[in-house]
Design a protein around this motif. Structure first.
Motif: not given
Length: 100
Positions: A86-100
Motif C-alpha cells: 500500500i505504501v509503495e503504491a501510494f508513493l507511486f500514485r497507484e491508488l485511486h482517489d475517491l474524490a476524482v
C-alpha cells in the motif's frame, strides 16, 4: 504524509488491508522522504493523536463519509493488501482517489 489503514493484525509484516466493517486495528503510517518512518497500531481510531491526511480502503463501496466530512483524503487500494504494498503504491500514485 500520514496514512491510516484498516488492518486485520498488529503485526506490520503480516497485517492485511481489511474492509471497514471487518477492522480489527488501525495502522497509522508516517512517511518521510519516501520511506515509512513509523508504523503504530491502534484499536480505536479516536486514540490516534497525529493528524490523518489519508485513509486507504479496500473498495469504492466502503462507507467513507465520516472521513470525507473530516476532510481526510480517501484512497482505494484495488489489489494491494500488505502495508508495504500500500505504501509503495501510494508513493507511486497507484491508488485511486475517491474524490476524482
Amino acid at each position: 504524509m500520514n496514512l491510516l489503514i484498516p488492518v486485520d493484525s498488529k503485526n506490520k509484516e503480516e497485517a492485511l488491508l481489511t474492509k471497514l466493517d471487518d477492522i480489527k486495528n488501525w495502522a497509522f503510517i508516517e512517511i518521510e522522504e519516501g520511506k515509512i518512518s513509523s508504523c503504530n497500531f491502534f484499536n480505536d481510531r479516536n486514540d490516534i493523536q497525529g493528524w490523518v491526511e489519508c485513509v486507504v480502503v479496500q473498495n469504492e463501496q466502503e462507507y467513507v463519509w465520516p472521513f470525507i466530512e473530516e476532510n481526510i483524503m480517501v484512497l482505494v487500494a484495488p489489489s494491494q493488501r500488505t502495508i508495504t504494498e500500500i505504501v509503495e503504491a501510494f508513493l507511486f500514485r497507484e491508488l485511486h482517489d475517491l474524490a476524482v
